[in-house]
Design a protein around this motif. Structure first.
Motif, mmCIF file in Angstrom:
data_model
loop_
_atom_site.group_PDB
_atom_site.id
_atom_site.type_symbol
_atom_site.label_atom_id
_atom_site.label_comp_id
_atom_site.label_asym_id
_atom_site.label_seq_id
_atom_site.Cartn_x
_atom_site.Cartn_y
_atom_site.Cartn_z
ATOM 1 N N TYR A 46 -40.966 -121.117 -76.027
ATOM 2 C CA TYR A 46 -39.938 -120.010 -76.180
ATOM 3 C C TYR A 46 -41.135 -118.512 -76.079
ATOM 4 C CZ TYR A 46 -43.801 -119.316 -80.024
ATOM 5 O OH TYR A 46 -45.090 -119.079 -80.593
ATOM 6 N N LEU A 47 -42.634 -118.369 -75.538
ATOM 7 C CA LEU A 47 -42.887 -117.245 -75.201
ATOM 8 C C LEU A 47 -42.630 -116.782 -73.330
ATOM 9 C CD1 LEU A 47 -46.123 -118.132 -76.092
ATOM 10 C CD2 LEU A 47 -44.385 -116.959 -77.962
ATOM 11 N N SER A 48 -42.813 -115.306 -73.595
ATOM 12 C CA SER A 48 -42.478 -114.557 -72.572
ATOM 13 C C SER A 48 -43.099 -114.577 -71.714
ATOM 14 C CB SER A 48 -41.799 -113.289 -72.496
ATOM 15 O OG SER A 48 -42.763 -112.797 -73.480
ATOM 16 N N GLU A 90 -45.734 -112.797 -73.187
ATOM 17 C CA GLU A 90 -46.457 -113.145 -74.348
ATOM 18 C C GLU A 90 -47.670 -114.172 -74.353
ATOM 19 O OE1 GLU A 90 -42.857 -112.828 -76.993
ATOM 20 O OE2 GLU A 90 -42.457 -114.209 -76.341
ATOM 21 N N ALA A 91 -46.806 -115.335 -73.091
ATOM 22 C CA ALA A 91 -47.913 -116.489 -72.481
ATOM 23 C C ALA A 91 -49.154 -115.749 -71.740
ATOM 24 C CB ALA A 91 -47.444 -117.116 -71.769
ATOM 25 N N GLN A 109 -51.471 -113.640 -88.979
ATOM 26 C CA GLN A 109 -50.113 -113.805 -88.808
ATOM 27 C C GLN A 109 -50.391 -114.797 -88.697
ATOM 28 O OE1 GLN A 109 -47.005 -112.713 -84.823
ATOM 29 N NE2 GLN A 109 -49.208 -112.131 -84.077
ATOM 30 N N ARG A 130 -45.586 -115.252 -81.972
ATOM 31 C CA ARG A 130 -45.427 -114.630 -80.775
ATOM 32 C C ARG A 130 -46.850 -113.265 -80.947
ATOM 33 N NH1 ARG A 130 -41.036 -115.007 -77.338
ATOM 34 N NH2 ARG A 130 -38.869 -116.223 -79.086
ATOM 35 N N LEU A 169 -52.294 -115.094 -74.451
ATOM 36 C CA LEU A 169 -52.207 -115.726 -75.871
ATOM 37 C C LEU A 169 -53.613 -116.387 -75.780
ATOM 38 C CD1 LEU A 169 -50.832 -117.157 -78.083
ATOM 39 C CD2 LEU A 169 -50.270 -119.193 -76.095
ATOM 40 N N ASN A 225 -43.084 -120.196 -85.203
ATOM 41 C CA ASN A 225 -42.604 -119.129 -83.993
ATOM 42 C C ASN A 225 -43.249 -118.260 -83.682
ATOM 43 O OD1 ASN A 225 -40.423 -119.301 -82.516
ATOM 44 N ND2 ASN A 225 -39.482 -117.811 -83.586
ATOM 45 N N ILE A 237 -48.448 -122.662 -83.636
ATOM 46 C CA ILE A 237 -47.749 -121.132 -83.172
ATOM 47 C C ILE A 237 -46.296 -121.507 -83.091
ATOM 48 C CG2 ILE A 237 -49.431 -119.491 -82.660
ATOM 49 C CD1 ILE A 237 -48.811 -120.120 -80.077
ATOM 50 N N GLU A 238 -46.474 -122.659 -82.512
ATOM 51 C CA GLU A 238 -44.119 -123.353 -82.014
ATOM 52 C C GLU A 238 -44.096 -123.927 -83.285
ATOM 53 O OE1 GLU A 238 -45.482 -125.322 -77.838
ATOM 54 O OE2 GLU A 238 -45.816 -126.410 -78.544
ATOM 55 N N LYS A 284 -47.361 -123.902 -71.164
ATOM 56 C CA LYS A 284 -47.136 -122.844 -71.107
ATOM 57 C C LYS A 284 -45.800 -123.462 -72.693
ATOM 58 C CE LYS A 284 -43.959 -118.798 -70.248
ATOM 59 N NZ LYS A 284 -42.945 -119.393 -70.788
#
Length: 330
Positions: free
Chosen positions: A130-132, A135-136, A177, A297, A139, A295, A291-292, A127
């Motif tokens: 940084y994702l909640s 959010e994860a 995005q 989300r 995804l 950033n 995405i990392e 996972k």
């Protein structure tokens, strides 16, 4: 364990929130105690594709949680690992098309709308920290579908003009995005004024009414790339917006799957058309890295409890959402 299960009658009337047996992982598998799951249009289709004479099926293709059991021979995943579920079974290496035997979690095999799921160890992916959890949990399926369509098939580049008809779905919001992060100019369509407004807030360069004259609304702007996921309702309008030598990628047909096109217009336009679906394990790893780096989300539309599944399915069926609908499993 509790799960959202389809059996018997086609459609939402055949769905129940009920007990199902929890399964132990076999060799090469892991069990994930799920914390969140994500609803997709695919889940609506499964309610009709899963037949009355087939065994009860736990639906759902997206989820995230913590590994709580590991089968024999598994070394890549450990107890306590926080993971997301890669819903594509049997497609690890990138290729022009999925290999024979490729399936997606949630049909024909049990899915993620449950307190736990057993999957091959390679389908439990670290996972992004940084994702909640919400959010994860929403995804994988939508973001991977968007990534393959946009990058692998569409070959998006900085400076391109990209059109995304039907902004609102989870995949479409990821497309928006991702394309902006890649440096493209992005145009979207929707019948909903609210969705158009939110798309502009997410970075769209222009958002137009799907039911209007697209050429006029876009000031005649032609597109390098169109990612088409609506289907018959918009397909020819999308083709009409392609510049000479442009590319259209299609992966959905929620508004009709049969289209008549003018072949002469197509070949004189030197157009390229690709089909796309989900993506490989390699592309999932690339997508997570992307995405990392930027950033990014997921756009969360609404989070429901499991026993509110009827509200969640109805909201998606009416296309009221913008972004992803999540289930909280805890």
């Amino acid at each position: 364990m509790k799960a959202i299960v389809h059996e018997g009658t086609a459609g939402l009337t055949g769905v129940a929130f009920r007990d199902m047996d929890e399964v132990q992982p076999s060799a090469g598998e892991v069990r994930v105690k799920l914390k969140t799951a994500g609803l997709n249009h695919r889940d609506l289709f499964v309610l009709h594709r899963h037949k009355e004479n087939e065994p009860p099926l736990i639906i759902g293709s997206d989820g995230a949680g913590i590994v709580d059991a590991v089968g024999e021979g598994v070394t890549s995943v450990q107890l306590g690992d926080e993971v997301i579920i890669n819903p594509g079974l049997g497609w690890q290496k990138n290729s022009d098309a999925p290999p024979s035997g490729f399936e997606i979690v949630g049909l024909p095999f049990h899915g993620t709308f449950a307190e736990s799921i057993v999957v091959p160890a390679e389908n439990a992916v670290k996972k992004p920290s940084y994702l909640s959890w919400e959010e994860a949990g929403v995804l994988s399926l939508a973001a991977l579908t968007a990534y393959r369509a946009l990058f692998t098939r569409g070959k998006v580049k900085e400076g391109m003009h990209v059109l995304i008809p039907g902004i609102g779905s989870g995949v479409a919001t990821f497309l928006l995005q991702f394309a902006k992060a890649a440096g493209a100019a992005v145009y979207v369509t929707s019948r909903s004024e609210e969705k158009r407004r939110k798309a502009l807030e997410l970075g769209a360069d222009k958002a137009i009414d799907s039911e209007g004259d697209w050429s006029e609304a876009l000031d005649g702007q032609k597109m390098d790339l169109v990612i088409e996921c609506v289907g018959a309702a918009t397909f020819n309008k999308s083709l009409d917006r392609l510049k000479t030598g442009g590319t259209i990628v299609t992966f959905g047909a929620s508004a009709g799957d049969e289209v008549t096109i003018n072949l002469r217009t197509f070949f004189y336009g030197q157009f390229t058309m690709y089909g796309s679906t989900l993506g490989s394990g390699e592309e999932l790893a690339e997508m997570i890295q992307f995405i990392e780096q930027h950033n990014i989300r997921p756009v969360i539309d609404h989070v429901y409890k499991f026993d509110q599944f009827e509200q969640a399915f109805t909201r998606m069926d009416k296309a009221e959402q913008l972004g992803k609908i999540a289930f909280s499993i805890e």
